[in-house]
Design a protein around this motif. Structure first.
Motif, PDB file in Angstrom:
ATOM      1  N   GLU A  26     -40.884  48.657  79.054  1.00 48.20           N
ATOM      2  CA  GLU A  26     -41.416  49.945  78.590  1.00 48.20           C
ATOM      3  C   GLU A  26     -42.501  49.796  77.504  1.00 48.20           C
ATOM      4  O   GLU A  26     -42.681  48.841  76.645  1.00 48.20           O
ATOM      5  N   PRO A  27     -43.385  50.864  77.360  1.00 49.16           N
ATOM      6  CA  PRO A  27     -44.294  50.800  76.356  1.00 49.16           C
ATOM      7  C   PRO A  27     -43.724  51.307  75.036  1.00 49.16           C
ATOM      8  O   PRO A  27     -42.666  51.975  74.973  1.00 49.16           O
ATOM      9  N   PRO A  28     -44.316  51.053  73.785  1.00 52.72           N
ATOM     10  CA  PRO A  28     -45.508  50.055  73.894  1.00 52.72           C
ATOM     11  C   PRO A  28     -45.282  48.923  73.692  1.00 52.72           C
ATOM     12  O   PRO A  28     -44.310  48.160  73.222  1.00 52.72           O
ATOM     13  N   CYS A  29     -46.317  48.010  74.026  1.00 52.02           N
ATOM     14  CA  CYS A  29     -46.422  46.496  74.174  1.00 52.02           C
ATOM     15  C   CYS A  29     -46.539  45.829  72.794  1.00 52.02           C
ATOM     16  O   CYS A  29     -47.436  46.182  72.058  1.00 52.02           O
ATOM     17  N   ALA A  30     -45.462  45.053  72.326  1.00 52.16           N
ATOM     18  CA  ALA A  30     -45.610  44.254  70.905  1.00 52.16           C
ATOM     19  C   ALA A  30     -46.123  42.987  71.391  1.00 52.16           C
ATOM     20  O   ALA A  30     -45.419  42.023  70.927  1.00 52.16           O
ATOM     21  N   ASP A  31     -47.274  42.652  71.824  1.00 52.85           N
ATOM     22  CA  ASP A  31     -48.054  41.416  71.867  1.00 52.85           C
ATOM     23  C   ASP A  31     -49.421  41.401  71.447  1.00 52.85           C
ATOM     24  O   ASP A  31     -49.899  42.651  71.359  1.00 52.85           O
ATOM     25  N   GLY A  32     -49.686  40.309  71.019  1.00 50.45           N
ATOM     26  CA  GLY A  32     -51.280  40.460  70.252  1.00 50.45           C
ATOM     27  C   GLY A  32     -51.636  38.985  70.297  1.00 50.45           C
ATOM     28  O   GLY A  32     -50.875  37.926  70.530  1.00 50.45           O
ATOM     29  N   GLY A  49     -43.753  40.044  70.067  1.00 52.07           N
ATOM     30  CA  GLY A  49     -42.944  40.776  69.200  1.00 52.07           C
ATOM     31  C   GLY A  49     -41.713  41.049  70.040  1.00 52.07           C
ATOM     32  O   GLY A  49     -41.689  41.387  71.174  1.00 52.07           O
ATOM     33  N   ALA A  50     -40.499  41.319  69.293  1.00 45.79           N
ATOM     34  CA  ALA A  50     -39.249  41.473  69.984  1.00 45.79           C
ATOM     35  C   ALA A  50     -38.904  42.953  69.759  1.00 45.79           C
ATOM     36  O   ALA A  50     -38.712  43.567  68.654  1.00 45.79           O
ATOM     37  N   GLY A  51     -39.174  43.868  71.049  1.00 45.99           N
ATOM     38  CA  GLY A  51     -38.658  45.204  70.756  1.00 45.99           C
ATOM     39  C   GLY A  51     -40.038  46.156  70.984  1.00 45.99           C
ATOM     40  O   GLY A  51     -41.021  45.597  71.397  1.00 45.99           O
ATOM     41  N   HIS A  52     -39.628  47.368  70.716  1.00 43.97           N
ATOM     42  CA  HIS A  52     -40.884  48.481  70.890  1.00 43.97           C
ATOM     43  C   HIS A  52     -40.984  49.230  69.749  1.00 43.97           C
ATOM     44  O   HIS A  52     -41.526  50.363  69.653  1.00 43.97           O
ATOM     45  N   ASP A  53     -40.206  49.062  68.497  1.00 42.31           N
ATOM     46  CA  ASP A  53     -40.457  49.577  67.363  1.00 42.31           C
ATOM     47  C   ASP A  53     -41.765  49.653  66.753  1.00 42.31           C
ATOM     48  O   ASP A  53     -42.664  48.452  67.028  1.00 42.31           O
ATOM     49  N   GLU A  54     -42.309  50.516  66.092  1.00 46.34           N
ATOM     50  CA  GLU A  54     -43.811  50.686  65.723  1.00 46.34           C
ATOM     51  C   GLU A  54     -43.967  49.761  64.747  1.00 46.34           C
ATOM     52  O   GLU A  54     -45.109  49.163  64.759  1.00 46.34           O
ATOM     53  N   THR A  55     -42.896  49.335  64.044  1.00 48.53           N
ATOM     54  CA  THR A  55     -43.402  48.142  63.154  1.00 48.53           C
ATOM     55  C   THR A  55     -43.721  46.968  63.802  1.00 48.53           C
ATOM     56  O   THR A  55     -44.387  45.799  63.418  1.00 48.53           O
ATOM     57  N   VAL A  56     -42.813  46.525  64.825  1.00 49.72           N
ATOM     58  CA  VAL A  56     -42.957  45.619  65.562  1.00 49.72           C
ATOM     59  C   VAL A  56     -44.246  45.521  66.343  1.00 49.72           C
ATOM     60  O   VAL A  56     -45.318  44.448  66.443  1.00 49.72           O
ATOM     61  N   VAL A  57     -44.601  46.376  66.898  1.00 50.98           N
ATOM     62  CA  VAL A  57     -45.803  46.518  67.549  1.00 50.98           C
ATOM     63  C   VAL A  57     -47.065  46.271  66.470  1.00 50.98           C
ATOM     64  O   VAL A  57     -48.147  45.616  67.093  1.00 50.98           O
ATOM     65  N   ARG A  58     -47.034  46.939  65.406  1.00 51.37           N
ATOM     66  CA  ARG A  58     -48.162  46.788  64.359  1.00 51.37           C
ATOM     67  C   ARG A  58     -48.332  45.067  64.085  1.00 51.37           C
ATOM     68  O   ARG A  58     -49.251  44.654  63.903  1.00 51.37           O
ATOM     69  N   VAL A  92     -37.789  46.500  57.308  1.00 56.53           N
ATOM     70  CA  VAL A  92     -36.958  45.439  57.958  1.00 56.53           C
ATOM     71  C   VAL A  92     -37.899  44.625  58.670  1.00 56.53           C
ATOM     72  O   VAL A  92     -38.644  45.071  59.616  1.00 56.53           O
ATOM     73  N   PRO A  93     -38.035  43.410  58.580  1.00 61.78           N
ATOM     74  CA  PRO A  93     -38.857  42.346  58.911  1.00 61.78           C
ATOM     75  C   PRO A  93     -38.739  42.243  60.561  1.00 61.78           C
ATOM     76  O   PRO A  93     -37.806  42.234  61.126  1.00 61.78           O
ATOM     77  N   PRO A  94     -39.752  42.434  61.179  1.00 63.17           N
ATOM     78  CA  PRO A  94     -40.098  42.394  62.633  1.00 63.17           C
ATOM     79  C   PRO A  94     -39.653  41.145  63.010  1.00 63.17           C
ATOM     80  O   PRO A  94     -40.090  39.950  62.258  1.00 63.17           O
ATOM     81  N   HIS A  95     -39.088  40.986  64.430  1.00 59.64           N
ATOM     82  CA  HIS A  95     -38.741  39.541  64.839  1.00 59.64           C
ATOM     83  C   HIS A  95     -40.042  39.403  65.973  1.00 59.64           C
ATOM     84  O   HIS A  95     -40.136  40.234  66.726  1.00 59.64           O
ATOM     85  N   ALA A  96     -40.651  37.945  65.918  1.00 60.04           N
ATOM     86  CA  ALA A  96     -41.566  37.746  66.711  1.00 60.04           C
ATOM     87  C   ALA A  96     -41.754  36.456  67.157  1.00 60.04           C
ATOM     88  O   ALA A  96     -41.160  35.480  66.235  1.00 60.04           O
TER      89      ALA A  96
END
Length: 166
Positions: A26-32, A49-58, A92-96
Motif C-alpha cells: 500500500e502507498p506511500p512507499c518508504a524507499d529511497g 523503510g519498514a512500514g508506511h508511517d509518515e516518519t518512515v517515508v521521510r 519514535v526512531p524509524p526502522h529501515a
C-alpha cells in the motif's frame, strides 16, 4: 552493524548503477535511493523503510543522499552510522535497512549494508550477490541453530508428569 565486501572494479570507463524495487502492499512507499559521483568514483545507497508511517517515508527519502555524501569522503561505515543516528531525530526512531556501495575503476569496490537488503554486482556476464541479508533467519542458518531447532521439532514429545523434551 555493517559488513563489507571488497572486490576490484574493472578498468572500464563507465560504471552503471541500477536499482530495482517492487511496489509495496500500500502507498506511500518508504524507499529511497541516491547516486553521488565525483570524477570516476560512484557512491550509491538504497534505503528500505519498514512500514508506511509518515516518519518512515521521510527518513527513507532523506537518508540516501546523506549516506552517499558521507560515504564519498569517509566510507560506508561512517555513512551508515550517521544514517542510524539520524533516526534518533524522531520521537519514535524509524526502522529501515540500507545498502551502500562505492566503486571506482581500478580501485577496490566496497559494499556496506545493514538489515534485510541485498547488493549485487554485474560484470557484463555474471550477476553476483555481494551481501547477505541480516535477518534472524540468516543468523540462525549461519550459526547452525536452525538445524538444532529442526531436530528438536522432529523429536518425540511426552506430555506425562515429569516428562521433558530432548
Amino acid at each position: 552493524m555493517a559488513e563489507t565486501r571488497t572486490d576490484r572494479a574493472t578498468d572500464a570507463q563507465t560504471i552503471t548503477v541500477g536499482i530495482a524495487r517492487r511496489p509495496g502492499t500500500e502507498p506511500p512507499c518508504a524507499d529511497g535511493y541516491d547516486v553521488q559521483r565525483r570524477g570516476r568514483r560512484v557512491c550509491a545507497a538504497v534505503v528500505d523503510g519498514a512500514g508506511h508511517d509518515e516518519t518512515v517515508v521521510r527518513y527513507a527519502r532523506v537518508t540516501p543522499p546523506v549516506i552517499t555524501h558521507i560515504g564519498m569522503t569517509m566510507g560506508g561505515l561512517a555513512a551508515l552510522t550517521t544514517a542510524g543516528q539520524m533516526a534518533h531525530a524522531y520521537d519514535v526512531p524509524p526502522h529501515a535497512s540500507a545498502v551502500y556501495a562505492r566503486m571506482e575503476p581500478g580501485q577496490p569496490t566496497t559494499v556496506h549494508w545493514i538489515g534485510d537488503c541485498r547488493a549485487y554486482g554485474w560484470d557484463g556476464k555474471v550477476l553476483t550477490q555481494w551481501s547477505t541479508d541480516q535477518t534472524m533467519g540468516q543468523y540462525l542458518r549461519r550459526n547452525g541453530v536452525a538445524v538444532e531447532l529442526a531436530a528438536m521439532a522432529a523429536a518425540p514429545v511426552s506430555t506425562g508428569p515429569g516428562s521433558h523434551r530432548g
